[in-house]
Scaffold this active site. Structure first.
Site, mmCIF file in Angstrom:
data_model
loop_
_atom_site.group_PDB
_atom_site.id
_atom_site.type_symbol
_atom_site.label_atom_id
_atom_site.label_comp_id
_atom_site.label_asym_id
_atom_site.label_seq_id
_atom_site.Cartn_x
_atom_site.Cartn_y
_atom_site.Cartn_z
ATOM 1 N N CYS A 132 0.840 -1.206 0.000
ATOM 2 C CA CYS A 132 0.000 0.000 0.000
ATOM 3 C C CYS A 132 0.877 1.260 0.000
ATOM 4 C CB CYS A 132 -0.975 -0.042 1.175
ATOM 5 S SG CYS A 132 -2.331 1.139 1.043
ATOM 6 N N HIS A 136 -3.368 -5.608 1.340
ATOM 7 C CA HIS A 136 -2.570 -5.792 2.554
ATOM 8 C C HIS A 136 -2.441 -7.255 2.944
ATOM 9 C CE1 HIS A 136 -2.208 -1.562 4.094
ATOM 10 N NE2 HIS A 136 -3.127 -1.389 3.152
ATOM 11 N N GLU A 191 -0.568 -8.567 5.074
ATOM 12 C CA GLU A 191 -0.363 -8.751 6.523
ATOM 13 C C GLU A 191 -1.685 -8.835 7.278
ATOM 14 O OE1 GLU A 191 -0.275 -6.000 4.951
ATOM 15 O OE2 GLU A 191 -0.599 -4.219 6.195
#
Lengths: 229, 88
Positions: A85, A194, A196
């Protein structure tokens, strides 16, 4: 393996990225933007957030940070570098990846569990996927529209540098549904979604079961195979 | 003392959602003569010493490399505003 996660002023997802690194079996190392020291890490993650409040352009001021000198050197030497991002925006601003990220076509901030197709699997961060594999990774941004000149798009499509493509409705107007890119060597990858946030049961995107998506974990695990390969 | 003013605009071929929103608002207010609107940036760099050609070159480089990202934006103007004009 040590994976450095760099924190810039305004970074939000550094702790999540560190946790993802740990869940993938690596040792996260917190790095600070103001230093000129990578503390001997084997790979780097530039996490998401709003560095410098998105002032000037998203990722622009962070891309000029002291530590970015070392990041660019390491990337050029072949160290795996992942930009997520705002981190992707920094990699574009630092010219480690082509093109730029601008405001979403709709002008709206988009948050959704995003289906992606993995286009390139010989990169440091995508080598655990199969070509064409469909994955689900949370997306959350206001300036995620990938743009480049027609010649540049032709070049990067021709060289197969697109790592991830949006499936279903294009969330932001990105050219060719581009969600993530890699450099020619494949050690540098940037993506708007994302990974994560898709590493732990109960906290990931909704796939076949509620919040059960773990596709992001494979991206963090990939780095180990890239370094030890 | 002088100011160096740098103007930066999003590239013409890149859709500018901000400009589009302003354009729609103006249309709503009845300003029918106004068509497309594009929104750019103006940077004012205060210069303490003299503005030499070398300094202007330096600023042009900074404009291309830092103030604008020439992948998505164009530097459309770099000009000097005289001391007498500063602050007006």
């Amino acid at each position: 393996m040590k994976v450095g996660v760099i924190t810039f002023p305004g970074t939000l997802d550094d702790r999540d990225a560190q946790r993802a690194v740990r869940l993938a079996g690596h040792e996260p190392v917190a790095l600070w933007h103001g230093e000129h020291d990578l503390h001997g890490v084997d790979a780097l993650v530039l996490p998401g957030g709003f560095s410098y409040g998105d002032y000037l352009r998203c990722g622009a001021i962070a891309a000029l940070s002291p530590i970015m000198t070392e990041v660019v050197d390491a990337a050029n030497r072949g160290m795996p570098v992942l930009g997520i991002c705002n981190g992707f925006q920094m990699l574009a601003e630092a010219h480690l990846l082509p093109g730029g990220l601008v405001r979403n076509e709709t002008g709206l901030f988009v948050r959704r569990d995003q289906r992606l197709r993995v286009e390139r699997t010989d990169t440091a961060w995508t080598n655990r996927f199969e070509a064409g594999q469909e994955i689900v990774i949370p997306l959350k941004n206001g300036e995620g529209r990938f743009v480049a000149t027609p010649e540049e798009v032709k070049r990067l499509e021709g060289e197969g540098l697109v790592a991830f493509r949006y499936l279903g409705e294009n969330p932001n107007g990105s050219i060719d549904d581009i969600a993530g890119l890699s450099n020619a060597a494949g050690n540098v990858v940037g993506l708007m979604p994302h990974p994560e946030h898709a590493v732990e049961l109960g906290f990931g995107p909704t796939t076949t079961r509620m919040k059960a998506g773990l596709d992001g974990l494979e991206i963090f695990k990939s780095a180990l195979e890239a370094v030890t390969a | 003392m002088a100011l160096i003013v740098v103007d930066v605009m999003p590239k013409a071929e890149i859709l500018d959602p901000q400009g589009k929103a302003v354009s729609r608002a103006l249309a709503r207010l009845g300003h029918e003569a106004v068509g497309d609107v594009r929104v750019g940036k103006r940077f004012e760099l205060r210069i303490d010493g003299d503005v030499t050609d070398a300094l202007l070159d330096q600023v042009r480089t900074v404009a291309d490399e830092v103030l604008a990202n020439t992948v998505i934006e164009d530097v459309v103007g770099v000009h000097v505003v005289d001391e007498a004009e500063v602050g007006k």
